[in-house]
Design an enzyme around this catalytic site. Structure first.
Site, mmCIF file in Angstrom:
data_model
loop_
_atom_site.group_PDB
_atom_site.id
_atom_site.type_symbol
_atom_site.label_atom_id
_atom_site.label_comp_id
_atom_site.label_asym_id
_atom_site.label_seq_id
_atom_site.Cartn_x
_atom_site.Cartn_y
_atom_site.Cartn_z
ATOM 1 N NE ARG A 25 17.080 16.934 15.875
ATOM 2 C CZ ARG A 25 18.032 17.936 16.196
ATOM 3 N NH1 ARG A 25 18.764 18.021 17.241
ATOM 4 N NH2 ARG A 25 18.085 19.017 15.133
ATOM 5 C CB SER A 37 9.744 18.046 10.275
ATOM 6 O OG SER A 37 10.298 17.284 11.503
ATOM 7 C CE LYS A 53 13.613 20.126 14.797
ATOM 8 N NZ LYS A 53 14.546 19.628 13.914
#
Length: 213
Positions: free
Chosen positions: A39, A108, A137
Site C-alpha cells: 500500500r 473493501s 484510514k
C-alpha cells in the site's frame, strides 16, 4: 497457491523503525504472515513499481501471495498474485478482464450490501471494515464495529479479513465474528520485533479460529 488469510500484512513504511520494508516483510512472513499487500498512497508510479518489484522477490521466495493496493497497472507489470480494490476503484468485472481469472482480487466493503455485490461479481476475498478507528484510514468516519462485522460474515461464503484498528488486544474478539483473518499494519510494522509480533498475533488468531470452529 493455497492462501492463508489469518495474518494479512498491509505495508506502510511510516511505521518502520530502523529497518527496511524488505526486511520487515521478510521478518513478518517468517513470523507467520500469510499474505502481503503493498500500500503506497503517496509514491510515484515509478517508486511504487520499484518497491513492489523488490518485495515481490521476497514473497515469491516464501511462496506467499503479493497483493497490490489499488494499482492494477502495477500488479500487471510485476505479475503480482493479486490486487485489492476499494469501492471507488475500477469495477471488479473490468479488473478481472485485465488481470485474468487466476489473479486474486480483493474488495473493501463496509456493509452487507457491498459484500454481497462483490461476492456475486467474483471477488476472491473481502476486506471488511473499518472495524475500529484507525489513523491509517483517515477518510473513514464511523467504524462499523463487531456486530456489523458478524452480520456481514454470516451472509458471505468467501474468505474475509477484518480491516481497521485490529491489534493484539482485540484480535480474539474480531476473529469470533467469523472472519478468516485480520488485516494488520501498525501493530506489526511499528513493533521493535516484527517477527515476534507476527508470531504472537498469529497465535491469537489461530487459537480464536479453532475455538470458534
Amino acid at each position: 497457491m493455497n492462501i492463508n488469510y489469518n495474518v494479512y500484512l498491509v505495508t506502510d513504511r511510516s511505521f518502520l523503525k530502523n529497518i527496511s520494508l524488505k526486511e520487515a516483510v521478510e521478518d513478518s512472513i517468517k513470523g507467520g504472515a500469510g499474505i502481503i499487500q503493498i500500500r503506497e498512497k503517496d509514491a510515484s508510479t515509478r517508486k511504487f513499481f520499484d518497491i513492489a518489484n523488490e518485495i515481490h522477490q521476497i514473497t515469491k521466495y516464501y511462496n506467499v501471495p503479493l497483493i497490490i493496493n489499488d494499482r492494477i497497472d502495477i500488479a500487471q507489470a510485476i505479475k503480482a498474485e493479486g490486487v485489492h480494490l476499494g469501492q471507488d476503484d475500477m469495477p471488479i468485472e473490468y479488473a478481472r478482464k485485465i488481470l485474468g481469472e487466476d489473479t486474486i482480487i480483493g474488495i473493501s466493503c463496509g456493509n452487507a450490501r457491498e459484500a454481497l455485490e462483490a461476492q456475486s461479481k467474483g471477488a476472491n476475498y473481502l476486506g471488511l471494515g473499518a472495524v475500529f478507528s484507525t489513523n491509517t484510514k483517515k477518510d473513514i468516519d464511523i467504524p462499523i464495529g463487531l456486530e456489523a462485522l458478524k452480520e456481514i460474515t454470516s451472509k458471505i461464503h468467501i474468505p474475509s479479513v477484518a480491516i481497521g484498528g485490529v491489534n493484539h488486544s482485540n484480535a480474539k474478539s474480531v476473529m469470533e465474528t467469523g472472519v478468516s483473518g485480520v488485516s494488520i499494519i501498525s501493530c506489526i510494522l511499528g513493533s521493535n520485533d516484527i517477527k515476534k509480533a507476527t508470531e504472537e498475533l498469529k497465535k491469537i488468531v489461530t487459537e480464536s479460529q479453532f475455538s470458534v470452529g
